[in-house]
Structure formats: structure tokens, C-alpha cells
Design an enzyme around this catalytic site. Structure first.
Site, PDB file in Angstrom:
ATOM      1  N   ALA A  66       0.833  -1.054  -0.053  1.00 49.59           N
ATOM      2  CA  ALA A  66      -0.160   0.190   0.165  1.00 49.59           C
ATOM      3  C   ALA A  66       0.820   1.168   0.017  1.00 49.59           C
ATOM      4  CB  ALA A  66      -0.980   0.065   1.313  1.00 49.59           C
ATOM      5  N   GLY A 111       0.229  -5.229   0.651  1.00 44.28           N
ATOM      6  CA  GLY A 111      -0.738  -5.391  -0.033  1.00 44.28           C
ATOM      7  C   GLY A 111      -0.302  -6.129  -1.540  1.00 44.28           C
ATOM      8  N   GLU A 114      -0.558  -9.608  -0.749  1.00 43.49           N
ATOM      9  CA  GLU A 114      -1.944 -10.029  -0.218  1.00 43.49           C
ATOM     10  C   GLU A 114      -2.686 -10.156  -1.624  1.00 43.49           C
ATOM     11  OE1 GLU A 114      -2.539  -6.549   2.456  1.00 43.49           O
ATOM     12  OE2 GLU A 114      -3.024  -8.167   4.120  1.00 43.49           O
ATOM     13  N   GLU A 134       4.468  -4.981   7.410  1.00 42.82           N
ATOM     14  CA  GLU A 134       3.721  -4.263   8.237  1.00 42.82           C
ATOM     15  C   GLU A 134       4.105  -3.866   9.494  1.00 42.82           C
ATOM     16  OE1 GLU A 134       2.492  -6.654   6.221  1.00 42.82           O
ATOM     17  OE2 GLU A 134       0.907  -5.760   4.949  1.00 42.82           O
TER      18      GLU A 134
HETATM   19  N1  COA Z   1       4.463   3.349  -0.372  1.00 39.37           N
HETATM   20  C1  COA Z   1       4.853   4.458  -1.078  1.00 39.37           C
HETATM   21  N2  COA Z   1       5.918   4.583  -1.846  1.00 39.37           N
HETATM   22  C2  COA Z   1       6.640   3.404  -1.755  1.00 39.37           C
HETATM   23  C3  COA Z   1       6.510   2.352  -1.457  1.00 39.37           C
HETATM   24  C4  COA Z   1       5.245   2.303  -0.523  1.00 39.37           C
HETATM   25  N3  COA Z   1       4.665   1.073  -0.259  1.00 39.37           N
HETATM   26  N4  COA Z   1       7.328   1.391  -1.673  1.00 39.37           N
HETATM   27  C5  COA Z   1       8.271   2.305  -2.191  1.00 39.37           C
HETATM   28  N5  COA Z   1       7.607   3.477  -2.334  1.00 39.37           N
HETATM   29  C6  COA Z   1       8.486   4.606  -3.143  1.00 39.37           C
HETATM   30  C7  COA Z   1       9.823   5.007  -2.389  1.00 39.37           C
HETATM   31  O1  COA Z   1       9.355   5.809  -1.278  1.00 39.37           O
HETATM   32  C8  COA Z   1      10.551   5.761  -3.552  1.00 39.37           C
HETATM   33  O2  COA Z   1       9.895   6.950  -3.706  1.00 39.37           O
HETATM   34  P1  COA Z   1      10.817   8.094  -3.884  1.00 39.37           P
HETATM   35  O3  COA Z   1      11.855   8.181  -5.150  1.00 39.37           O
HETATM   36  O4  COA Z   1       9.881   9.449  -4.301  1.00 39.37           O
HETATM   37  O5  COA Z   1      11.534   8.556  -2.563  1.00 39.37           O
HETATM   38  C9  COA Z   1      10.217   4.795  -4.519  1.00 39.37           C
HETATM   39  O6  COA Z   1       9.148   4.249  -4.574  1.00 39.37           O
HETATM   40  C10 COA Z   1      11.592   3.997  -4.736  1.00 39.37           C
HETATM   41  O7  COA Z   1      11.657   3.039  -3.683  1.00 39.37           O
HETATM   42  P2  COA Z   1      13.073   3.109  -2.664  1.00 39.37           P
HETATM   43  O8  COA Z   1      12.723   2.766  -1.325  1.00 39.37           O
HETATM   44  O9  COA Z   1      13.951   4.219  -3.175  1.00 39.37           O
HETATM   45  O10 COA Z   1      13.729   1.644  -3.441  1.00 39.37           O
HETATM   46  P3  COA Z   1      14.718   0.686  -2.844  1.00 39.37           P
HETATM   47  O11 COA Z   1      15.163  -0.229  -3.929  1.00 39.37           O
HETATM   48  O12 COA Z   1      15.731   1.474  -2.068  1.00 39.37           O
HETATM   49  O13 COA Z   1      13.904  -0.021  -1.578  1.00 39.37           O
HETATM   50  C11 COA Z   1      11.977  -1.489  -0.877  1.00 39.37           C
HETATM   51  C12 COA Z   1      12.815  -0.823  -2.011  1.00 39.37           C
HETATM   52  C13 COA Z   1      10.689  -1.908  -1.540  1.00 39.37           C
HETATM   53  C14 COA Z   1      12.950  -1.988   0.049  1.00 39.37           C
HETATM   54  C15 COA Z   1      11.495  -0.057   0.011  1.00 39.37           C
HETATM   55  O14 COA Z   1      11.049   0.686  -1.143  1.00 39.37           O
HETATM   56  C16 COA Z   1      10.398  -0.134   1.019  1.00 39.37           C
HETATM   57  O15 COA Z   1      10.892  -0.769   2.163  1.00 39.37           O
HETATM   58  N6  COA Z   1       8.908   0.159   0.705  1.00 39.37           N
HETATM   59  C17 COA Z   1       8.046  -0.205   1.541  1.00 39.37           C
HETATM   60  C18 COA Z   1       7.613  -1.572   1.771  1.00 39.37           C
HETATM   61  C19 COA Z   1       6.464  -1.793   2.741  1.00 39.37           C
HETATM   62  O16 COA Z   1       6.754  -1.483   3.882  1.00 39.37           O
HETATM   63  N7  COA Z   1       5.123  -2.148   2.170  1.00 39.37           N
HETATM   64  C20 COA Z   1       4.092  -2.428   3.055  1.00 39.37           C
HETATM   65  C21 COA Z   1       3.438  -1.273   3.034  1.00 39.37           C
HETATM   66  S1  COA Z   1       1.871  -1.530   4.203  1.00 39.37           S
END
Ligand code: COA
Length: 260
Positions: A66, A111, A114, A134
Site C-alpha cells: 500500500a 498489499g 495480499e 507491516e
Molecule cells: N508506499 C509508497 N511509496 C513507496 C512504497 C510504498 N509501499 N514502496 C516504495 N515506495 C517509493 C519510495 O518511497 C521511493 O519513492 P521516491 O523515489 O519518491 O523517494 C520509490 O518508491 C523507490 O523506492 P526506494 O525505497 O527508493 O527503493 P529501494 O530499492 O531502496 O527499496 C523497498 C525498495 C521495497 C525495500 C522499499 O521501498 C520499501 O521498504 N518499501 C516499503 C515496503 C512496505 O513496507 N510495504 C508495505 C506497506 S503496508
């Protein structure tokens, strides 16, 4: 119909629905959810579509969860609504009487996982990473993760994933039964399309009955599930496709199903 956050393509009876916000790793915000429901409703209503592939744009992500940026403004009531709307999209997929396959190309988190688990099965690219992270945000999965993950991998493995928030790679996901196949990234979509085309060539009405028997049957006790299967089995004998399938076998030719 065209969408801002999704891309929809069609190859004969196979539809390919792509989450299309690669700059945000295809994270699901409110707009994606609205469009996803619209797209799923349209695909469900389209009799010409018999198999659907869900995938993500770019090489980094299926869906990274999400959209966390929207969480700051969510009230508890709005959070229930958001989690419910995402969960009901997964449920819509699970209930749709068509084959739905997730082709996971990269991060498949929260999500995203999911939604993938709402699909009938998952093919993963070697770079796929799965998780329910989460807990790292101080929340829990709210769209089916605590319910579907144990059904895929067992209670103990689901608890470990949900309590630690750790990600697992594609090989580990294969080992614990979350995914059916692991493929090199360039082979993921071709393999998904080949399987989808094979399923789409079967009788759509009969495949839908098999899916309902599995989905409804595994949600109840064995005796009720077996009774449900018996009725679905009987119902296949009312179809033109059963007549064609049996006749084709006896006449030593390939069946051509009309999905009736
Ligand atoms: N929601 C909103 N934005 C997200 C996102 C999410 N779930 N996952 C990634 N993004 C965005 C990042 O904020 C970033 O945006 P920006 O360039 O404007 O800063 C872009 O996507 C690229 O992500 P980034 O974090 O720079 O890539 P990465 O390769 O370093 O890391 C992840 C990848 C997946 C490990 C990391 O993005 C992450 O932990 N995301 C959240 C995962 C999460 O907790 N999901 C469950 C949500 S309930």
C-alpha cells in the site's frame, strides 16, 4: 477503458493487467484501488477473457505494498475502509470464475503479497522478494495477509514472516509453497502467458466450477467440501463443453470448447 495507474493488454482470451506506477514501485494508493476494482469488474464481465495475468511495470516490483505516503492522513475508520477495499480486490480475484495468475517481477510486499495470494497461483522471477513488512510500520496486514498467508505456507511460517517483517527470496518462496515456479526475469511473462493460454483453451465455464469447488471447499470442512464438489461435478454434465470433450476423446480428435 484506459487507466492512469494500470495498463491493460489483451492476447486472445488472455488479459494482462499491469500495475503501472514503477517510480513508486507500483505501490497501491486510493486511485490504484479504484481503478483496480473497475478493471477487475470489466474483466469479470468480459466473456471473451478466460485467463488473467497480474504483473508489475518495470523490473523492480510487482507491488511494494500500500502507498505508505497516504497512511499519515488515514483515520482508523478510513484505514478499515482502505484495508477492506484492497482485501475485497483480492477476494474479487479469488472469487472470479476465471484463472488469475500473478507474475511477480521483484518486490511483492504487504498489499502486493495480499493481492498475489488472491490469485490462483504465483509465478516468480528470480529477483522476486516477498514479505508482509507491516510490523515495521507499527501496523499489521489488513487485506488478507494474516488469513491467506497461513493457508499458503502454514501457520508457523506465516507467523515468522508477519512477526519479523522479513523478506524472503523467490527460491525460499518456492520452498515453502508460496509460489509455483521460479523463472529468470525475461522468461517470467512468456511462461505466465503460455500457462494462461493453456488454461484459456479449456472450457471457461468448467474451469470456473473447478475454481469455485476449490475456493469454497477449502474454506469449509472436508465433508461439506466433498458434497460441494459432487454438485459441481454433476453440473459439468449440463454443459455443451462436457459433451464436446467426451465426444472428442471418443472420436480421437482435439476438443474445441465453446465455454458453454
Ligand atoms: N508506499 C509508497 N511509496 C513507496 C512504497 C510504498 N509501499 N514502496 C516504495 N515506495 C517509493 C519510495 O518511497 C521511493 O519513492 P521516491 O523515489 O519518491 O523517494 C520509490 O518508491 C523507490 O523506492 P526506494 O525505497 O527508493 O527503493 P529501494 O530499492 O531502496 O527499496 C523497498 C525498495 C521495497 C525495500 C522499499 O521501498 C520499501 O521498504 N518499501 C516499503 C515496503 C512496505 O513496507 N510495504 C508495505 C506497506 S503496508
Amino acid at each position: 477503458m484506459s487507466y492512469a495507474t494500470l495498463a491493460l493488454a489483451r492476447e486472445n482470451a488472455v488479459a494482462i493487467l499491469t500495475f503501472n506506477r514503477p517510480e513508486k514501485l507500483n505501490a497501491i494508493n486510493r486511485q490504484v484501488l479504484v481503478e483496480l476494482h473497475q478493471a477487475l469488474d470489466a474483466l469479470a464481465a468480459d466473456a471473451g477473457v478466460r485467463a488473467i495475468i497480474l504483473t508489475g511495470a518495470g523490473e523492480k516490483a510487482f507491488v511494494a505494498g500500500a502507498d505508505i505516503a497516504e497512511f499519515t492522513a488515514l483515520t482508523p475508520v478510513a484505514a478499515v475502509q482502505f484495508g477492506g477495499d484492497l482485501g475485497s480486490a483480492a477476494e474479487k480475484i479469488a472469487r472470479m470464475p476465471k484463472a488469475v495468475l500473478a507474475a511477480v517481477n521483484g518486490f511483492c510486499l504487504g498489499g502486493g503479497c495480499e493481492l498475489a495470494m488472491g490469485c490462483d497461483f504465483i509465478y516468480a522471477a528470480e529477483n522476486a522478494r516477498f514479505g508482509q513488512p507491516e510490523i515495521n510500520l507499527g501496523i499489521i496486514p489488513g487485506s488478507g495477509g494474516t488469513q491467506r498467508l497461513p493457508r499458503f505456507v502454514g501457520k508457523a511460517r506465516a507467523k515468522e514472516l508477519i512477526f519479523t517483517g522479513d523478506m524472503i527470496d523467490a527460491q525460499e518462496a518456492l520452498r515453502i509453497g508460496l509460489v509455483n515456479r521460479v523463472l529468470p526475469l525475461p522468461e517470467l511473462l512468456p511462461a505466465a502467458k503460455a500457462t494462461a493460454a493453456k488454461m484459456a483453451a479449456k472450457s471457461g465455464v468448467v474451469l470456473g466450477l473447478a475454481k469455485a469447488a476449490i475456493e469454497e471447499g477449502t474454506a469449509t470442512d472436508l465433508a461439506s467440501g466433498l458434497a460441494l464438489e459432487a454438485k459441481a461435478f454433476g453440473l459439468t454434465f449440463s454443459t455443451e463443453d462436457k459433451r464436446e470433450g467426451v465426444a472428442a476423446f471418443l472420436e480421437k480428435r482435439k476438443a474445441v470448447f465453446q465455454h458453454r
